[in-house]
Scaffold this motif. Sequence first.
Motif, PDB file in Angstrom:
ATOM      1  N   ASN A  81     -16.024 -38.898  17.801  1.00 25.23           N
ATOM      2  CA  ASN A  81     -15.447 -37.337  18.058  1.00 25.23           C
ATOM      3  C   ASN A  81     -13.565 -37.207  17.345  1.00 25.23           C
ATOM      4  OD1 ASN A  81     -17.531 -36.488  19.094  1.00 25.23           O
ATOM      5  ND2 ASN A  81     -16.165 -36.754  21.246  1.00 25.23           N
ATOM      6  N   TRP A  82     -12.404 -38.746  17.644  1.00 24.12           N
ATOM      7  CA  TRP A  82     -11.365 -39.071  16.778  1.00 24.12           C
ATOM      8  C   TRP A  82     -10.971 -39.030  15.722  1.00 24.12           C
ATOM      9  CZ3 TRP A  82      -9.910 -43.459  13.424  1.00 24.12           C
ATOM     10  CH2 TRP A  82      -8.588 -43.268  14.397  1.00 24.12           C
ATOM     11  N   ARG A  83     -12.084 -39.779  14.755  1.00 21.42           N
ATOM     12  CA  ARG A  83     -12.723 -40.055  12.820  1.00 21.42           C
ATOM     13  C   ARG A  83     -12.995 -38.136  13.186  1.00 21.42           C
ATOM     14  NH1 ARG A  83     -15.879 -44.234  13.119  1.00 21.42           N
ATOM     15  NH2 ARG A  83     -15.261 -46.074  12.449  1.00 21.42           N
ATOM     16  N   THR A  84     -13.590 -37.252  13.486  1.00 23.96           N
ATOM     17  CA  THR A  84     -13.928 -35.725  12.794  1.00 23.96           C
ATOM     18  C   THR A  84     -12.719 -34.916  13.866  1.00 23.96           C
ATOM     19  OG1 THR A  84     -16.165 -35.840  13.757  1.00 23.96           O
ATOM     20  CG2 THR A  84     -15.275 -33.741  13.874  1.00 23.96           C
ATOM     21  N   ALA A  85     -12.148 -35.356  14.741  1.00 22.36           N
ATOM     22  CA  ALA A  85     -10.864 -34.402  14.954  1.00 22.36           C
ATOM     23  C   ALA A  85      -9.422 -34.716  13.948  1.00 22.36           C
ATOM     24  CB  ALA A  85     -10.199 -35.253  16.319  1.00 22.36           C
ATOM     25  N   GLU A  86      -9.488 -36.420  13.309  1.00 21.59           N
ATOM     26  CA  GLU A  86      -8.538 -36.659  12.954  1.00 21.59           C
ATOM     27  C   GLU A  86      -8.579 -36.170  11.736  1.00 21.59           C
ATOM     28  OE1 GLU A  86      -5.277 -39.239  11.909  1.00 21.59           O
ATOM     29  OE2 GLU A  86      -5.805 -37.813  13.366  1.00 21.59           O
ATOM     30  N   GLN A  87      -9.845 -36.098  11.156  1.00 26.24           N
ATOM     31  CA  GLN A  87     -10.020 -35.182   9.699  1.00 26.24           C
ATOM     32  C   GLN A  87     -10.034 -33.485   9.866  1.00 26.24           C
ATOM     33  OE1 GLN A  87     -14.755 -35.506   9.827  1.00 26.24           O
ATOM     34  NE2 GLN A  87     -14.540 -37.789   8.583  1.00 26.24           N
ATOM     35  N   GLN A  88     -10.402 -33.219  10.606  1.00 22.47           N
ATOM     36  CA  GLN A  88      -9.725 -31.239  11.273  1.00 22.47           C
ATOM     37  C   GLN A  88      -8.218 -31.763  11.138  1.00 22.47           C
ATOM     38  OE1 GLN A  88     -11.654 -29.154  10.825  1.00 22.47           O
ATOM     39  NE2 GLN A  88     -10.106 -27.689  11.415  1.00 22.47           N
ATOM     40  N   ARG A  89      -7.530 -32.611  11.587  1.00 24.76           N
ATOM     41  CA  ARG A  89      -5.706 -31.936  11.761  1.00 24.76           C
ATOM     42  C   ARG A  89      -5.508 -32.656  11.003  1.00 24.76           C
ATOM     43  NH1 ARG A  89      -2.449 -36.248  11.180  1.00 24.76           N
ATOM     44  NH2 ARG A  89      -3.438 -37.493  10.963  1.00 24.76           N
ATOM     45  N   GLU A  90      -6.374 -33.750   9.781  1.00 24.65           N
ATOM     46  CA  GLU A  90      -5.424 -34.032   8.044  1.00 24.65           C
ATOM     47  C   GLU A  90      -5.598 -32.272   7.715  1.00 24.65           C
ATOM     48  OE1 GLU A  90      -7.806 -37.359   7.203  1.00 24.65           O
ATOM     49  OE2 GLU A  90      -6.301 -38.677   7.932  1.00 24.65           O
ATOM     50  N   LYS A  91      -7.231 -31.819   7.816  1.00 24.38           N
ATOM     51  CA  LYS A  91      -7.012 -30.582   6.866  1.00 24.38           C
ATOM     52  C   LYS A  91      -6.227 -29.430   7.138  1.00 24.38           C
ATOM     53  CE  LYS A  91     -11.137 -26.938   6.238  1.00 24.38           C
ATOM     54  NZ  LYS A  91     -12.552 -26.759   6.933  1.00 24.38           N
ATOM     55  N   GLU A  92      -6.830 -29.543   8.960  1.00 20.54           N
ATOM     56  CA  GLU A  92      -5.115 -28.315   8.946  1.00 20.54           C
ATOM     57  C   GLU A  92      -3.871 -28.483   8.801  1.00 20.54           C
ATOM     58  OE1 GLU A  92      -5.489 -27.303  12.848  1.00 20.54           O
ATOM     59  OE2 GLU A  92      -7.673 -27.102  13.143  1.00 20.54           O
ATOM     60  N   LEU A  93      -3.134 -30.289   8.533  1.00 22.94           N
ATOM     61  CA  LEU A  93      -2.152 -30.182   8.229  1.00 22.94           C
ATOM     62  C   LEU A  93      -2.305 -29.288   6.370  1.00 22.94           C
ATOM     63  CD1 LEU A  93       0.590 -31.742   7.925  1.00 22.94           C
ATOM     64  CD2 LEU A  93      -0.537 -34.157   7.887  1.00 22.94           C
ATOM     65  N   ALA A  94      -2.678 -30.634   5.985  1.00 22.02           N
ATOM     66  CA  ALA A  94      -3.045 -30.193   4.373  1.00 22.02           C
ATOM     67  C   ALA A  94      -2.545 -28.227   4.114  1.00 22.02           C
ATOM     68  CB  ALA A  94      -4.544 -30.718   3.427  1.00 22.02           C
ATOM     69  N   GLU A  95      -3.516 -28.287   4.303  1.00 18.37           N
ATOM     70  CA  GLU A  95      -3.408 -26.598   4.371  1.00 18.37           C
ATOM     71  C   GLU A  95      -2.301 -25.686   4.851  1.00 18.37           C
ATOM     72  OE1 GLU A  95      -6.634 -25.352   7.036  1.00 18.37           O
ATOM     73  OE2 GLU A  95      -8.693 -25.396   5.693  1.00 18.37           O
ATOM     74  N   ALA A  96      -1.471 -25.949   6.256  1.00 16.83           N
ATOM     75  CA  ALA A  96      -0.421 -24.918   6.836  1.00 16.83           C
ATOM     76  C   ALA A  96       0.657 -26.307   5.886  1.00 16.83           C
ATOM     77  CB  ALA A  96      -0.092 -26.195   7.666  1.00 16.83           C
TER      78      ALA A  96
END
Length: 419
Positions: free
Chosen positions: A198-213
């Motif tokens: 779950n942490w890896r999934t959340a981190e991937q989502q954070r990194e994705k949102e950060l890249a998009e932002a």
Amino acid sequence: MGRGFFAEIAHQQRLHEQQQRRQAVAAVQASNRAVREAERAQREYERAVAAYERAAEREQAYARAAAKEAHVNARRAEAESRTAHAQDAFEQIDSILAATLDVDDFVDLDSLKTVAEHPPFPRDDLRTPLPKPPRVVPRPEPEFVAPPPPTGLSKVFSKKKHAEATAEAHALWEETHKKWAHRAHTVLPAMNAEALENWRTAEQQREKELAEAEDQYRRECTERERHAAEANERLQRFKDALAAGDPGAINDYVGVVLGNSAYPETFDVVHEFDFDAELGELTVSAAVPPPTSVISAKAFKYVAASDEIRETACTQKEQRDRYNRAIAAVAIRTFHEVFESDREERIKTISLTVQTDTINPATGLVEKFPFVAAAADRDDFLQYDLRHVDPVETLALMRAQVSRNAFGLKPISMARGIR
């Protein structure tokens, strides 16, 4: 023509500068003090009302008196504040010409350059990695603890009982150990594995949102930079054309200068103009507010008996004299600002009309009322020491047509033109 792109930029800059200068003027300081006093008195009044509402019955008489006193003070302070505001407005109108004499009306076009201003990155929260979940470890492995062996005579008679107790304790330990082993080797590894996933999934989502932002932020910054670059390229073309003496650029520069001329809020002036390069003549029309829109109350007084604030209006003569002087000051100020700003001396003469658009009380229709028609030659006008002139007398010296009573909407005749 009205204000253009660069004229509006200059106008807003001048308004800001004028506001900063006025903050130091004593009249403004007095007005601000009066406003603060009114606000303070109002707060005291509100606190007194609240105290009155909370007071016990035996205290209400005192609270009522305090609330009444606070109300009276608040109303008096409001009247004083309104008076200070009115006096400040009159001072601004009366100093329309003087306000521009300490200002160099030349506009350095480089001051109009646009700098892209970027807001802070809005998603700094995404730049902080999520904390890795702590690994859940099992409790220490349970150890078998046998019942204490019998001692003394009980060793002879309690062997069987001790053996039974030991067997029972061992069975209980085995059951406990079995549960511990299941949790330690099956449940907790699965829980830790799920939390880590779950942490890896959340981190991937954070990194994705950060890249998009960050990508969105870069695009917005690029767009702001592009707009700034286009505005500065446009400004450079304007500067080049002005340096080459292009009539259109000269006309636009006049727009910047007059747009940079910030008049009082209570007496705003709008200019229209056109430059004739062949004659070196600028034709200007200055639109002033009609008499009915100019502030007329000069003082305010609180009357406790009726609990009202009454105003004292200027006399008709005071209003007439102030308005007529302001019209003359607008004319002289316009000549001054244009000639002073034109360092290349391309504008040789100015033909000026000062007028207002308002309802004609005789027809009920909105009409133009010209009050001043004047022409000025650069060399002649720049000889005047405007710090010591009466604008009305200056217009008379220039043989201008001037309304006998602009306040009374008495227009001049334009039959013979401006000259």
